[in-house]
Design a protein around this motif. Structure first.
Motif, PDB file in Angstrom:
ATOM      1  N   ALA A  71      40.235  53.682  42.142  1.00 47.12           N
ATOM      2  CA  ALA A  71      40.337  52.355  42.761  1.00 47.12           C
ATOM      3  C   ALA A  71      41.552  52.300  43.675  1.00 47.12           C
ATOM      4  O   ALA A  71      42.557  52.972  43.418  1.00 47.12           O
ATOM      5  N   PRO A  72      41.489  51.498  44.741  1.00 40.59           N
ATOM      6  CA  PRO A  72      42.670  51.324  45.591  1.00 40.59           C
ATOM      7  C   PRO A  72      43.811  50.702  44.792  1.00 40.59           C
ATOM      8  O   PRO A  72      43.585  49.866  43.908  1.00 40.59           O
ATOM      9  N   SER A  73      45.039  51.099  45.107  1.00 38.57           N
ATOM     10  CA  SER A  73      46.185  50.592  44.353  1.00 38.57           C
ATOM     11  C   SER A  73      46.305  49.073  44.439  1.00 38.57           C
ATOM     12  O   SER A  73      46.772  48.426  43.491  1.00 38.57           O
ATOM     13  N   CYS A  74      45.857  48.479  45.544  1.00 40.97           N
ATOM     14  CA  CYS A  74      46.002  47.035  45.726  1.00 40.97           C
ATOM     15  C   CYS A  74      45.140  46.228  44.759  1.00 40.97           C
ATOM     16  O   CYS A  74      45.360  45.030  44.580  1.00 40.97           O
ATOM     17  N   ILE A  75      44.162  46.874  44.120  1.00 41.67           N
ATOM     18  CA  ILE A  75      43.254  46.137  43.240  1.00 41.67           C
ATOM     19  C   ILE A  75      43.579  46.345  41.759  1.00 41.67           C
ATOM     20  O   ILE A  75      42.994  45.690  40.892  1.00 41.67           O
ATOM     21  N   THR A  76      44.533  47.227  41.453  1.00 38.07           N
ATOM     22  CA  THR A  76      44.766  47.597  40.055  1.00 38.07           C
ATOM     23  C   THR A  76      45.271  46.438  39.189  1.00 38.07           C
ATOM     24  O   THR A  76      44.913  46.341  38.015  1.00 38.07           O
ATOM     25  N   THR A  77      46.108  45.550  39.756  1.00 37.46           N
ATOM     26  CA  THR A  77      46.598  44.410  38.969  1.00 37.46           C
ATOM     27  C   THR A  77      45.446  43.526  38.524  1.00 37.46           C
ATOM     28  O   THR A  77      45.434  43.005  37.393  1.00 37.46           O
ATOM     29  N   TRP A  78      44.466  43.335  39.389  1.00 31.94           N
ATOM     30  CA  TRP A  78      43.275  42.548  39.057  1.00 31.94           C
ATOM     31  C   TRP A  78      42.352  43.322  38.123  1.00 31.94           C
ATOM     32  O   TRP A  78      41.757  42.753  37.215  1.00 31.94           O
ATOM     33  N   LEU A  79      42.257  44.641  38.333  1.00 27.86           N
ATOM     34  CA  LEU A  79      41.288  45.457  37.603  1.00 27.86           C
ATOM     35  C   LEU A  79      41.724  45.796  36.185  1.00 27.86           C
ATOM     36  O   LEU A  79      40.894  45.837  35.270  1.00 27.86           O
ATOM     37  N   LEU A  80      43.014  46.049  35.977  1.00 27.32           N
ATOM     38  CA  LEU A  80      43.486  46.532  34.675  1.00 27.32           C
ATOM     39  C   LEU A  80      43.103  45.628  33.503  1.00 27.32           C
ATOM     40  O   LEU A  80      42.627  46.124  32.470  1.00 27.32           O
ATOM     41  N   PRO A  81      43.301  44.293  33.606  1.00 26.57           N
ATOM     42  CA  PRO A  81      42.894  43.452  32.473  1.00 26.57           C
ATOM     43  C   PRO A  81      41.399  43.562  32.168  1.00 26.57           C
ATOM     44  O   PRO A  81      40.988  43.476  31.002  1.00 26.57           O
ATOM     45  N   LYS A  82      40.596  43.766  33.194  1.00 25.90           N
ATOM     46  CA  LYS A  82      39.154  43.895  32.982  1.00 25.90           C
ATOM     47  C   LYS A  82      38.816  45.217  32.294  1.00 25.90           C
ATOM     48  O   LYS A  82      37.938  45.263  31.412  1.00 25.90           O
TER      49      LYS A  82
END
Length: 292
Positions: free
Chosen positions: A98-109
């Motif tokens: 995943a792009p680094s810019c999306i990891t904050t949103w993605l990690l909890p999921k």
């Protein structure tokens, strides 16, 4: 043992070659030489005593026998892999990029998915790249940032469209206020995620303020770094509404202007049509259900 039974390598070589219809393309997917793929197919044809492919100057085509054999052998391989997974003590693994810019949103999921499916391990790799080449990179799936995915060898699902709006730390606003006018923004540093300042340009164009510029501009390599600088009060960044939602909910960021602009791009969850990871559809379905 019946020596006419094909090996798993021969079956896999046949499936990939049948989908690519070129030995060179199949070799790239299987990470072997073109000659190795050709030998696997010839060996399989000899064992079955049939011709699976018509050989043409510019590629291959399946014979009638080959067309009949393809879905049967796919089913056999899937059953074999399912049987191994059911008795194996090793947890199924999904390698996700995943792009680094999306990891904050993605990690909890991803963490919530792991709790819901403890027997499936998700290995997440972040990258500043916005696309993935499944022929050369060993990932089961990837989140790609683009306008659309045209590659017909991939399966893709839109997670969400990119919607842009200014974001900044609450400390930049006057006490008791939660909004800024566009003209007031020019007195604050603008934080850019690209040298072209494309996100700001797009938002200002929709606002009808293309001539507006800031006295102070700071450029960063990625969107997440620009937004991180905004959270620390260094200026105003253009952020994505969905990606900024957690920080807005926690009070780390505010959206000081009501205008939100669709960029025409989005975040797509993509995987190869040749993927044999039986756990991947579970993750795809779960992410789609928890993104809408």
């Amino acid at each position: 043992m019946n020596n006419r039974l094909p090996s798993t390598k021969e079956m896999q070589a046949f499936i990939v070659t049948a989908e690519k219809l070129k030995f060179t393309s199949a070799a790239q997917v299987l990470n072997v030489t073109q000659g190795a793929v050709s030998r696997q197919i010839i060996s399989l044809e000899k064992k079955l005593d049939i011709t699976l492919f018509h050989r043409h100057a510019r590629g291959l085509s399946l014979t009638e026998k080959g067309q009949h054999f393809l879905p049967l052998i796919k089913q056999v391989l899937q059953q074999m892999k399912s049987a191994v997974e059911q008795v194996s003590t090793i947890k199924p693994l999904i390698k996700l990029k995943a792009p680094s810019c999306i990891t904050t949103w993605l990690l909890p999921k991803i963490m919530a998915f792991q709790q819901a499916y403890p027997d499936i391990t998700v290995a997440l790799t972040s990258s500043i790249k916005h696309d993935t080449n499944f022929s050369s990179e060993s990932f089961d799936a990837a989140i790609c940032y683009c306008t659309e995915i045209k590659d017909k060898s991939l399966i893709s699902e839109l997670l969400f469209e990119e919607v842009l709006t200014p974001v900044c730390a609450p400390s930049l606003l006057s006490e008791g206020k939660n909004q800024l006018s566009i003209t007031a923004m020019k007195n604050m540093p603008w934080l850019h995620s690209t040298p072209q300042q494309s996100d700001w340009s797009l938002w200002l164009a929709d606002a009808g303020s293309t001539s507006l510029t800031s006295k102070h501009n700071q450029h960063f390599a990625t969107l997440d770094v620009a937004v991180s600088a905004a959270k620390q009060g260094f200026g105003i960044s253009i952020g994505d509404v969905v990606l900024a939602s957690l920080d807005v909910a926690s009070g780390a960021l505010v959206m000081p202007h009501p205008l939100q602009v669709k960029s025409g791009k989005g975040y797509y969850l993509a995987s190869s049509k040749t993927s044999n990871n039986l756990s991947l559809p579970i993750l795809v379905s779960w992410l789609l259900d928890h993104t809408k």
